[in-house]
Write a protein that holds these residues in place. Structure first.
Motif, PDB file in Angstrom:
ATOM      1  N   ALA A   1      69.709 -29.670 -40.091  1.00 41.34           N
ATOM      2  CA  ALA A   1      69.210 -30.684 -39.161  1.00 41.34           C
ATOM      3  C   ALA A   1      67.681 -30.583 -39.030  1.00 41.34           C
ATOM      4  CB  ALA A   1      69.913 -30.559 -37.826  1.00 41.34           C
ATOM      5  N   LEU A   2      67.158 -30.280 -37.831  1.00 41.01           N
ATOM      6  CA  LEU A   2      65.720 -30.101 -37.664  1.00 41.01           C
ATOM      7  C   LEU A   2      65.196 -29.052 -38.635  1.00 41.01           C
ATOM      8  CD1 LEU A   2      63.029 -30.503 -36.118  1.00 41.01           C
ATOM      9  CD2 LEU A   2      63.824 -28.737 -34.521  1.00 41.01           C
ATOM     10  N   SER A  17      55.316 -39.175 -31.023  1.00 48.30           N
ATOM     11  CA  SER A  17      54.285 -38.238 -31.461  1.00 48.30           C
ATOM     12  C   SER A  17      54.824 -37.201 -32.438  1.00 48.30           C
ATOM     13  CB  SER A  17      53.672 -37.521 -30.253  1.00 48.30           C
ATOM     14  OG  SER A  17      54.665 -36.775 -29.568  1.00 48.30           O
ATOM     15  N   GLU A  18      56.131 -37.015 -32.443  1.00 46.55           N
ATOM     16  CA  GLU A  18      56.771 -36.074 -33.362  1.00 46.55           C
ATOM     17  C   GLU A  18      57.414 -36.893 -34.482  1.00 46.55           C
ATOM     18  OE1 GLU A  18      56.840 -32.400 -32.365  1.00 46.55           O
ATOM     19  OE2 GLU A  18      55.187 -33.484 -31.435  1.00 46.55           O
ATOM     20  N   ILE A  19      56.906 -36.761 -35.687  1.00 51.41           N
ATOM     21  CA  ILE A  19      57.334 -37.639 -36.778  1.00 51.41           C
ATOM     22  C   ILE A  19      58.299 -36.959 -37.753  1.00 51.41           C
ATOM     23  CG2 ILE A  19      56.596 -39.148 -38.647  1.00 51.41           C
ATOM     24  CD1 ILE A  19      55.704 -40.042 -35.849  1.00 51.41           C
ATOM     25  N   TRP A  20      57.950 -35.790 -38.231  1.00 49.92           N
ATOM     26  CA  TRP A  20      58.740 -35.085 -39.247  1.00 49.92           C
ATOM     27  C   TRP A  20      59.101 -36.035 -40.397  1.00 49.92           C
ATOM     28  CZ3 TRP A  20      58.647 -30.058 -39.345  1.00 49.92           C
ATOM     29  CH2 TRP A  20      58.532 -29.330 -38.157  1.00 49.92           C
ATOM     30  N   PHE A  30      67.439 -35.372 -41.376  1.00 50.64           N
ATOM     31  CA  PHE A  30      67.105 -36.777 -41.120  1.00 50.64           C
ATOM     32  C   PHE A  30      65.900 -37.243 -41.937  1.00 50.64           C
ATOM     33  CE2 PHE A  30      65.523 -33.925 -37.784  1.00 50.64           C
ATOM     34  CZ  PHE A  30      64.164 -34.037 -37.985  1.00 50.64           C
ATOM     35  N   LEU A  31      65.729 -38.568 -41.996  1.00 57.34           N
ATOM     36  CA  LEU A  31      64.593 -39.166 -42.696  1.00 57.34           C
ATOM     37  C   LEU A  31      63.290 -38.929 -41.942  1.00 57.34           C
ATOM     38  CD1 LEU A  31      66.260 -42.541 -43.712  1.00 57.34           C
ATOM     39  CD2 LEU A  31      65.543 -40.718 -45.281  1.00 57.34           C
ATOM     40  N   ASN A  32      63.292 -39.239 -40.658  1.00 60.18           N
ATOM     41  CA  ASN A  32      62.175 -38.955 -39.766  1.00 60.18           C
ATOM     42  C   ASN A  32      62.654 -39.175 -38.332  1.00 60.18           C
ATOM     43  OD1 ASN A  32      61.795 -41.761 -39.016  1.00 60.18           O
ATOM     44  ND2 ASN A  32      60.682 -42.042 -40.941  1.00 60.18           N
ATOM     45  N   ILE A  33      61.877 -38.694 -37.378  1.00 54.58           N
ATOM     46  CA  ILE A  33      62.267 -38.803 -35.970  1.00 54.58           C
ATOM     47  C   ILE A  33      62.276 -40.254 -35.473  1.00 54.58           C
ATOM     48  CG2 ILE A  33      61.561 -38.240 -33.615  1.00 54.58           C
ATOM     49  CD1 ILE A  33      62.988 -35.961 -35.003  1.00 54.58           C
ATOM     50  N   PRO A  34      61.279 -41.097 -35.809  1.00 52.43           N
ATOM     51  CA  PRO A  34      61.322 -42.475 -35.302  1.00 52.43           C
ATOM     52  C   PRO A  34      62.597 -43.225 -35.675  1.00 52.43           C
ATOM     53  CG  PRO A  34      59.135 -41.988 -36.110  1.00 52.43           C
ATOM     54  CD  PRO A  34      60.000 -40.822 -36.502  1.00 52.43           C
ATOM     55  N   LYS A  35      63.235 -42.845 -36.785  1.00 53.28           N
ATOM     56  CA  LYS A  35      64.461 -43.535 -37.182  1.00 53.28           C
ATOM     57  C   LYS A  35      65.697 -43.002 -36.465  1.00 53.28           C
ATOM     58  CE  LYS A  35      62.821 -45.323 -41.567  1.00 53.28           C
ATOM     59  NZ  LYS A  35      62.937 -45.362 -43.043  1.00 53.28           N
ATOM     60  N   ILE A  36      65.517 -41.924 -35.694  1.00 51.25           N
ATOM     61  CA  ILE A  36      66.619 -41.410 -34.870  1.00 51.25           C
ATOM     62  C   ILE A  36      66.428 -41.801 -33.411  1.00 51.25           C
ATOM     63  CG2 ILE A  36      67.728 -39.309 -33.975  1.00 51.25           C
ATOM     64  CD1 ILE A  36      67.111 -37.970 -36.555  1.00 51.25           C
ATOM     65  N   LEU A  37      65.177 -41.838 -32.954  1.00 50.48           N
ATOM     66  CA  LEU A  37      64.896 -42.081 -31.541  1.00 50.48           C
ATOM     67  C   LEU A  37      65.536 -43.332 -30.945  1.00 50.48           C
ATOM     68  CD1 LEU A  37      61.235 -41.057 -30.642  1.00 50.48           C
ATOM     69  CD2 LEU A  37      63.375 -40.062 -29.868  1.00 50.48           C
ATOM     70  N   SER A  95      60.253 -36.494 -43.367  1.00 48.09           N
ATOM     71  CA  SER A  95      60.958 -35.895 -44.504  1.00 48.09           C
ATOM     72  C   SER A  95      61.133 -36.863 -45.659  1.00 48.09           C
ATOM     73  CB  SER A  95      62.320 -35.359 -44.046  1.00 48.09           C
ATOM     74  OG  SER A  95      62.162 -34.290 -43.142  1.00 48.09           O
ATOM     75  N   GLU A  96      61.297 -38.152 -45.355  1.00 52.35           N
ATOM     76  CA  GLU A  96      61.491 -39.124 -46.436  1.00 52.35           C
ATOM     77  C   GLU A  96      60.252 -39.232 -47.320  1.00 52.35           C
ATOM     78  OE1 GLU A  96      62.121 -43.142 -45.143  1.00 52.35           O
ATOM     79  OE2 GLU A  96      60.860 -42.875 -43.374  1.00 52.35           O
ATOM     80  N   GLN A  97      59.086 -38.905 -46.778  1.00 53.10           N
ATOM     81  CA  GLN A  97      57.875 -38.860 -47.588  1.00 53.10           C
ATOM     82  C   GLN A  97      57.710 -37.493 -48.247  1.00 53.10           C
ATOM     83  OE1 GLN A  97      56.190 -41.626 -48.169  1.00 53.10           O
ATOM     84  NE2 GLN A  97      57.582 -42.707 -46.779  1.00 53.10           N
ATOM     85  N   ASN A  98      57.962 -36.451 -47.488  1.00 53.41           N
ATOM     86  CA  ASN A  98      57.736 -35.102 -47.992  1.00 53.41           C
ATOM     87  C   ASN A  98      58.673 -34.716 -49.126  1.00 53.41           C
ATOM     88  OD1 ASN A  98      55.589 -34.551 -46.278  1.00 53.41           O
ATOM     89  ND2 ASN A  98      56.898 -33.722 -44.655  1.00 53.41           N
ATOM     90  N   ILE A  99      59.910 -35.204 -49.089  1.00 54.55           N
ATOM     91  CA  ILE A  99      60.856 -34.777 -50.124  1.00 54.55           C
ATOM     92  C   ILE A  99      60.446 -35.305 -51.496  1.00 54.55           C
ATOM     93  CG2 ILE A  99      62.536 -36.687 -50.044  1.00 54.55           C
ATOM     94  CD1 ILE A  99      64.680 -34.310 -49.979  1.00 54.55           C
ATOM     95  N   LYS A 100      59.693 -36.385 -51.521  1.00 53.86           N
ATOM     96  CA  LYS A 100      59.212 -36.924 -52.796  1.00 53.86           C
ATOM     97  C   LYS A 100      58.113 -36.059 -53.403  1.00 53.86           C
ATOM     98  CE  LYS A 100      58.593 -41.072 -50.930  1.00 53.86           C
ATOM     99  NZ  LYS A 100      58.274 -42.512 -50.757  1.00 53.86           N
ATOM    100  N   LYS A 101      57.557 -35.148 -52.601  1.00 58.06           N
ATOM    101  CA  LYS A 101      56.510 -34.252 -53.096  1.00 58.06           C
ATOM    102  C   LYS A 101      57.087 -33.012 -53.772  1.00 58.06           C
ATOM    103  CE  LYS A 101      53.464 -35.667 -49.292  1.00 58.06           C
ATOM    104  NZ  LYS A 101      52.745 -35.204 -48.072  1.00 58.06           N
TER     105      LYS A 101
END
Length: 297
Positions: free
Chosen positions: A169-170, A214-217, A195-202, A219-225
């Motif tokens: 999870a987190l 303010s908390e984004i996380w 999760f993909l990011n926090i805004p898509k769960i909030l 992951s959908e961008q970072n996993i591509k790196k």
């Protein structure tokens, strides 16, 4: 200046200033509420005071206090194999837990890695969790993860071992961020119900305030790196907290050259996917496939 002129000049400024203060205060409260929804270190009750120990599960360990880059003291468990020779020849698993509880609550998972797979295990209670100092934030948890990675790669025994990062999870978001920035130091990534990011769960829990997130996380961008290490995706189809499409999309976005694998548990919910039949059998098979010359059992 007459009282009338003074009132006409100053009163609008007082109104504007007061309104700004109210708005600013309101936004601060919303940020605080938001973080309290994302990070729940006090649940279950007593989680900040009572942290189960590996010895309760028959696992030898050393408690270590690390000081992060921003001078926060966090606590970790370092569970090495029984001899230095054995420890240096076995992989190390770094466990990043979810948004509730503390590292001690994940000891049943550590037990499987330590006893069944004969791995070294390192666990962390993020800042503001367990007996660690500080307050949890996205940037803060990223610094915590960095401090633990640096500890492992500087340890005279663990520095030579294959490193597996396991995040739930987190913890999956923490793991993805860490590897996106330090891929050369890590060998395998295992993700469960993240999760993909926090805004898509909030929107599910805090509608209409995504613009204040303010908390984004991200992951959908970072996993591509992540370019080279293998990734195992463990997904509970009945996850009621993080809809399964988050994991499916992360899987689709992953482009690592060493391959990725999708395992779905039809009855797995957010908290009990790890308890589903054959969960650790799949994990073991994945590790054996990607760590050349190493036998899981």
């Amino acid at each position: 200046m007459s009282t009338g002129r003074y009132s006409k000049t100053i009163l609008p400024l007082l109104i504007i200033g007061g309104t700004t203060a109210i708005i600013s205060g309101g936004i601060a409260i919303l940020y605080s509420v938001q973080r309290n929804l994302i990070y729940t270190p006090n649940y279950p009750e007593g989680s900040r005071k009572h942290v189960p120990k590996p010895s309760e599960y028959g696992i030898p360990y050393t408690p270590v206090i690390l000081t992060t880059q921003d001078n926060v003291k966090i606590r970790i468990y370092v569970c090495k194999r029984h001899t230095d020779d054995e420890a240096s020849s076995r992989p190390t698993v770094l466990v990043f837990h979810g948004n509730g509880g503390n590292m001690g609550h994940r000891l049943p998972i550590a037990e499987r890695f330590f006893k069944d797979f004969k791995c070294n295990v390192v666990m962390v209670s993020y800042r503001g969790y367990g007996r660690s100092e500080g307050t949890p934030t996205e940037n803060g948890l990223c610094l915590d993860a960095k401090a633990v990675l640096e500890y492992i790669r500087q340890d005279e025994i663990l520095r030579y071992t294959k490193l597996i990062v396991y995040g739930q999870a987190l913890g999956g978001a923490v793991a993805i961020d860490l590897i996106a920035k330090n891929e050369a130091k890590i060998d395998i990534l295992i993700l469960e119900n993240t999760f993909l990011n926090i805004p898509k769960i909030l929107p599910k829990i805090f509608p209409n305030f995504n613009f204040l997130c303010s908390e984004i996380w991200p992951s959908e961008q970072n996993i591509k790196k992540i370019k080279t290490i293998p990734i195992l995706f463990l997904s509970g189809k009945k996850d009621e907290i993080i809809p399964q499409y988050h994991m499916k999309t992360l899987f689709e976005l992953a482009r690592t050259s060493s391959g990725k694998e999708w395992i779905e548990f039809s009855d797995g919910s957010h908290l009990d996917t790890v308890l589903q039949p054959n969960y650790f059998q799949y994990v073991g098979q994945f590790l054996q496939k990607h760590i050349i010359g190493w036998k899981v059992w």
